[in-house]
Design an enzyme around this catalytic site. Structure first.
Site, short mmCIF file in Angstrom:
data_model
loop_
_atom_site.label_atom_id
_atom_site.label_comp_id
_atom_site.label_asym_id
_atom_site.label_seq_id
_atom_site.Cartn_x
_atom_site.Cartn_y
_atom_site.Cartn_z
N ASP A 170 -18.56 -11.07 -34.97
CA ASP A 170 -17.77 -12.36 -34.67
C ASP A 170 -17.33 -12.28 -33.12
OD1 ASP A 170 -16.03 -10.60 -35.07
OD2 ASP A 170 -14.88 -11.91 -36.44
N HIS B 273 -33.73 -0.39 -11.90
CA HIS B 273 -32.59 -0.94 -12.63
C HIS B 273 -31.69 -0.11 -13.58
CE1 HIS B 273 -34.86 -5.06 -11.87
NE2 HIS B 273 -34.39 -4.82 -10.95
N ASP C 106 -25.74 -0.59 -6.13
CA ASP C 106 -26.09 -1.97 -6.05
C ASP C 106 -25.25 -2.80 -6.92
OD1 ASP C 106 -27.33 -4.46 -5.93
OD2 ASP C 106 -29.49 -3.66 -6.15
N ASP D 10 -24.71 -9.56 -3.58
CA ASP D 10 -25.70 -8.70 -4.16
C ASP D 10 -25.94 -7.72 -3.12
OD1 ASP D 10 -27.68 -7.34 -5.14
OD2 ASP D 10 -29.37 -9.04 -5.02
N HIS E 278 -40.40 -2.24 -4.24
CA HIS E 278 -39.95 -3.70 -4.82
C HIS E 278 -40.14 -4.59 -3.42
CE1 HIS E 278 -36.19 -2.67 -2.60
NE2 HIS E 278 -36.19 -1.70 -3.44
N HIS F 59 -34.57 -11.72 -1.59
CA HIS F 59 -34.79 -12.95 -2.37
C HIS F 59 -33.53 -13.85 -2.18
CE1 HIS F 59 -31.57 -11.15 -4.95
NE2 HIS F 59 -31.98 -9.90 -4.50
N HIS G 259 -30.81 -13.75 -8.50
CA HIS G 259 -32.14 -14.15 -7.94
C HIS G 259 -32.13 -15.56 -7.96
CE1 HIS G 259 -33.32 -9.80 -9.54
NE2 HIS G 259 -32.87 -9.83 -8.36
N GLU H 185 -33.36 -6.35 1.63
CA GLU H 185 -32.93 -4.87 0.96
C GLU H 185 -34.44 -4.01 0.94
OE1 GLU H 185 -32.87 -5.22 -3.26
OE2 GLU H 185 -32.67 -7.63 -2.87
N TYR I 233 -38.18 5.46 -2.14
CA TYR I 233 -37.86 5.84 -3.15
C TYR I 233 -38.82 7.07 -3.52
CZ TYR I 233 -35.55 1.54 -3.67
OH TYR I 233 -34.63 0.22 -3.42
N ARG J 40 -31.53 2.42 -0.81
CA ARG J 40 -31.79 1.26 -0.50
C ARG J 40 -30.43 0.67 0.15
NH1 ARG J 40 -33.08 -0.33 -5.09
NH2 ARG J 40 -31.08 -1.07 -6.21
N GLU K 2 -29.00 -3.05 1.29
CA GLU K 2 -29.01 -4.38 1.20
C GLU K 2 -28.06 -5.53 1.50
OE1 GLU K 2 -29.18 -5.42 -3.11
OE2 GLU K 2 -30.11 -7.66 -2.87
N1 GLY Z 1 -29.20 -6.30 -7.69
C1 GLY Z 1 -30.63 -6.65 -7.97
C2 GLY Z 1 -31.18 -6.98 -6.95
O1 GLY Z 1 -31.00 -6.33 -5.62
O2 GLY Z 1 -32.30 -7.72 -6.65
MN MN Z 2 -31.10 -8.02 -4.45
MN MN Z 3 -29.15 -5.95 -5.51
#
Ligand code: GLY
Ligand code: MN
Ligand code: MN
Length: 456
Positions: free
Chosen positions: A50, A253, A270, A281, A360, A364, A371, A397, A401, A419, A421
């Site tokens: 619950d 992720h 991140d 982000d 990647h 975005h 996203h 970003e 890696y 990374r 970003e």
């Molecule tokens: N935090 C997810 C991305 O960078 O797309």
């Molecule tokens: Mn991102």
């Molecule tokens: Mn991110």
């Protein structure tokens, strides 16, 4: 009162009722004549037994209403007069004692600018009546299966009354794309909110750099981020924070965040706050012990070079495709210089050889969703990369890696994941000279600035 501590009130001030009425007017303008559009709020989601997850409103519904309660329906009717109705939970003193205050139909109408409001229990009787005699029925199709079925049931009911002289819509339209296109271009109010959310998020990254040291758990640094978000009025992270030490950064992720931080590793974070529904982000990567090793520094400066080059090309008329070409060239050239890629530069660029390490996308759209919505490809075949326009916000970003178990690369590079970003707004060149505004410039990212920030 401290400006940043007052973020929630600021968010309310920056998103006045007029903003939501303008959004609904923009949507009305794109509805066909004699049509009805129906939008469903999110429902609460059970975590266990619950208890529920923190409520997160359906973002299309929120965009058009600003109404942040579950179990509600927005109905928009385009006819001789445009009308917007809300169906929502009624006031209920006993339930409210247990589960929290409700807005109720009366305040829903006056505070949110609807033409009328009704209790949610009435939808079964009212919706078929409202759908009757409209030519077009609009809703976001495929978002929620139960809702799709409910709309179909209402439509079937209307069709059954055709014998009594009523007409049923002949056209059912998926209207998600209309809202998505509106959401893609941010208003001045939205930009002001995003600036504030980013200011808070940059502060959180700065704090994380100061609080990080070998031997701490990744989740302890996550706690520092959440502390900084919340104390400035951003009650939730926009997505599960990634706090990834060493080789964990090579899991894109990674959200376990339960390893200990090691002295000679990098830490990739991140994380971004959500403020008034809008996401930040941001990724920063920095040394756990405050000083980059030679290899870490070399790879970091390469990622940074490619990121700065891409950001400098964010301007009206440019595209992600153009930025990708630039980043591919810079990373490939750099990886050859470091001896990580070998071969002919032109051939390696053509083969996008750097994609082995940059696994990647470059970025975005960003907004109510991390996203965010809006097409990336345009024209009828959806093959042409969309040109940037004033008011779009995107992430840039790039990353590199090199997993610990990648024995195709010299050992000294392995276990490094980087990374960087930032969140970039497309502006009128006359306003910023550059054609963009970096909303996350306050989070330091040069090697020298990071090493200074990491000093305890
Ligand atoms: N935090 C997810 C991305 O960078 O797309
Ligand atoms: Mn991102
Ligand atoms: Mn991110």
């Amino acid at each position: 009162m401290n400006h940043i501590n007052n973020s929630q009130q600021l968010a309310q001030t920056l998103l006045p009722l007029s903003e939501f009425i303008t959004r609904r007017d923009n949507f009305f303008a794109q509805m066909p004549e004699n049509s009805i559009a129906i939008f469903k709020a999110a429902s609460e989601v059970t975590r266990s037994n619950d208890t529920e997850y923190a409520f997160c409103q359906n973002k299309n519904f929120y965009y058009l209403t600003g109404f942040n309660e579950p179990d509600a329906l927005l109905v928009m009717i385009k006819g001789e007069y445009n009308q917007a109705f809300i169906f929502c939970r009624d006031k209920d003193p006993l339930t409210e004692i247990w589960q929290g205050r409700r807005i109720g139909t009366s305040k829903a109408k006056t505070n949110y600018g609807f033409d009328d409001s009704f209790i949610i229990e009435e939808i079964g009787g009212s919706l078929p009546e409202l759908i009757k005699n409209k030519e077009h029925l609009l809703y976001c199709q495929g978002e929620n299966q139960a809702f799709d079925m409910q709309v179909m049931a209402w439509l079937t009911q209307v069709k059954k009354s055709v014998k009594q002289g009523a007409k049923a819509p002949t056209n059912s339209i998926d209207c998600a794309a209309i809202v998505h296109e509106l959401r893609l271009i941010k208003s001045d109010s939205e930009i002001a909110i995003m600036r504030q959310g980013n200011k808070i998020s940059c502060g959180a990254h700065q704090r994380a750099m100061q609080k990080t040291s070998a031997g701490k758990f990744e989740y302890q640094i996550e706690a520092e981020l959440l502390h900084e978000f919340t104390r400035h009025g951003a009650r939730h992270a926009a997505y599960a924070s990634i706090v990834a030490g060493g080789d964990n950064a090579n899991i894109l992720h990674y959200t376990d965040n339960n390893d200990t931080l090691k002295n000679n590793d990098l830490l990739l974070i991140d994380a971004g706050a959500e403020l008034a529904g809008y996401a930040a982000d941001i990724t920063r990567t920095f040394p756990v012990n405050g000083k980059f090793s030679v290899e870490q520094k070399a790879l970091y400066e390469l990622v940074l070079k490619s990121q700065n080059a891409a950001i400098n090309e964010v301007k009206i008329g440019n595209t992600f495709a153009v930025l990708n070409v630039l980043v591919n060239e810079i990373l490939t050239q750099g990886l050859i210089e470091l001896g990580i890629l070998t071969g002919d530069l032109t051939t390696l660029i053509k083969e996008k050889a750097c994609k082995k390490y940059f696994i990647h996308g470059l970025g975005h759209w960003l907004g109510l969703d991390v996203h965010d919505v809006g097409d990336y490809q345009v024209n009828t075949e959806k093959q042409q990369c969309r040109k940037f326009e004033v008011g779009m916000v995107m992430t840039i970003e790039p990353g590199l890696y090199i997993p610990l178990d990648d024995d195709s690369v010299d050992k000294k590079w392995r276990g490094i994941g980087i990374r960087i970003e930032d969140n970039i707004l497309v502006t009128e060149p006359a306003i910023t000279h550059s054609g963009y505004e970096n909303l996350t410039a306050a989070a330091v990212k040069s090697v020298a600035d990071i090493e200074k920030q990491c000093i305890k």
